[in-house]
Scaffold this active site. Structure first.
Site, short mmCIF file in Angstrom:
data_model
loop_
_atom_site.label_atom_id
_atom_site.label_comp_id
_atom_site.label_asym_id
_atom_site.label_seq_id
_atom_site.Cartn_x
_atom_site.Cartn_y
_atom_site.Cartn_z
N LYS A 13 -4.63 -15.85 -18.83
CA LYS A 13 -4.18 -14.68 -19.60
C LYS A 13 -2.70 -14.70 -19.88
CE LYS A 13 -4.97 -11.15 -16.87
NZ LYS A 13 -5.46 -11.79 -15.66
N ARG A 88 -5.13 -2.39 -14.58
CA ARG A 88 -5.99 -3.08 -13.62
C ARG A 88 -6.94 -2.12 -12.91
NH1 ARG A 88 -2.50 -7.64 -12.68
NH2 ARG A 88 -3.31 -9.18 -11.25
N ARG A 127 -2.86 -24.07 -9.33
CA ARG A 127 -1.58 -23.43 -9.64
C ARG A 127 -0.76 -23.26 -8.36
NH1 ARG A 127 -2.06 -17.99 -13.00
NH2 ARG A 127 -2.15 -16.99 -10.98
P1 AMP Z 1 -0.54 -11.06 -11.77
O1 AMP Z 1 0.61 -11.98 -12.00
O2 AMP Z 1 -0.87 -10.20 -12.95
O3 AMP Z 1 -1.77 -11.78 -11.23
O4 AMP Z 1 -0.09 -10.04 -10.62
C1 AMP Z 1 0.30 -10.49 -9.34
C2 AMP Z 1 0.19 -9.35 -8.33
O5 AMP Z 1 1.05 -8.26 -8.72
C3 AMP Z 1 -1.19 -8.72 -8.22
O6 AMP Z 1 -2.06 -9.44 -7.35
C4 AMP Z 1 -0.85 -7.33 -7.69
O7 AMP Z 1 -0.52 -7.37 -6.32
C5 AMP Z 1 0.43 -7.00 -8.46
N1 AMP Z 1 0.13 -6.36 -9.77
C6 AMP Z 1 0.37 -6.86 -11.01
N2 AMP Z 1 -0.04 -6.01 -11.97
C7 AMP Z 1 -0.57 -4.95 -11.32
C8 AMP Z 1 -1.19 -3.74 -11.74
N3 AMP Z 1 -1.35 -3.46 -13.06
N4 AMP Z 1 -1.61 -2.87 -10.79
C9 AMP Z 1 -1.45 -3.12 -9.50
N5 AMP Z 1 -0.90 -4.25 -9.01
C10 AMP Z 1 -0.46 -5.16 -9.91
#
Ligand code: AMP
Length: 195
Positions: A13, A88, A127
């Site tokens: 994504k 999310r 990754r």
């Molecule tokens: P990502 O890079 O989008 O996979 O996000 C990495 C981590 O950041 C996630 O596993 C969550 O701990 C936190 N995170 C990112 N976006 C959100 C969101 N919209 N709501 C809650 N936690 C988030």
């Protein structure tokens, strides 16, 4: 163009949002990147979020909603944006809807990127080696997938109901997937125009 990218962790994504953001001339906004930056800078937010992220859990809704509210109000997002990793939870999706309704700028599309679960684990673990992301350890990866299924996957039905959803196969090269997303966006655009 205001687009949300949905899909489990490891679907690519983030890569797709960045490529498409460049093509469309709008910012790709990732709450994950914003939180990682806060952790790196050791801000109050970063100190709060670090352990939560390392455990594979979700940062509280009000925290990420606050981040997004501020970010989409910046001038570079006035023409549109791609959201990667937000919303999310249903509560985040409802807050986003309210926020955009208040601004008179509703979402245009929601792209749901899907790849088979076995490929997700491979991608995430790969990754892990390449980037050394501290939330890409095997136990955290499994927890992130579990959290996705429990908290985030209900968003597919939420957006399906609003008629904004485009399903896209996320398996294949970056270029192939980008082409598929562009085709899906045009398709929904035509369907939306007919409606
Ligand atoms: P990502 O890079 O989008 O996979 O996000 C990495 C981590 O950041 C996630 O596993 C969550 O701990 C936190 N995170 C990112 N976006 C959100 C969101 N919209 N709501 C809650 N936690 C988030």
């Amino acid at each position: 163009m205001r687009i949300v990218f949905l899909g489990p962790p490891g679907t690519g994504k983030g890569t797709q949002a960045k490529v498409l953001g460049k093509r469309l001339g709008v910012p790709a906004i990732s709450t994950g990147d914003m939180l990682r930056e806060a952790v790196r800078r050791e801000t109050a937010l970063g100190r709060h979020a670090k352990a939560i992220m390392e455990a594979g859990a979700l940062v509280p809704d009000e925290v990420v909603i606050g981040l997004i509210r501020e970010r989409i109000a910046s001038p570079d997002a006035a023409r549109g944006f791609l959201l990667d990793g937000f919303p999310r939870t249903i509560a985040q999706a409802e807050a986003l809807e309210q926020l955009l309704e208040d601004n008179g700028t509703p979402l245009d599309r929601v792209v749901n990127l899907a790849v088979p679960e076995a490929n997700l684990l491979d991608r995430l673990l790969g990754r892990c080696e390449q980037e050394g992301r501290s939330d890409d350890r095997p136990e955290t990866v499994r927890e992130r997938l579990r959290v996705y299924i429990e908290k985030t996957s209900p968003l597919v039905a939420f957006y399906e109901a609003s008629g904004l959803l485009a399903h896209v196969d996320g398996f294949g090269s970056v270029d192939d997937v980008t082409d598929r997303i562009e085709r899906a966006l045009t398709r929904t655009e035509r369907t939306a125009r007919r409606a």
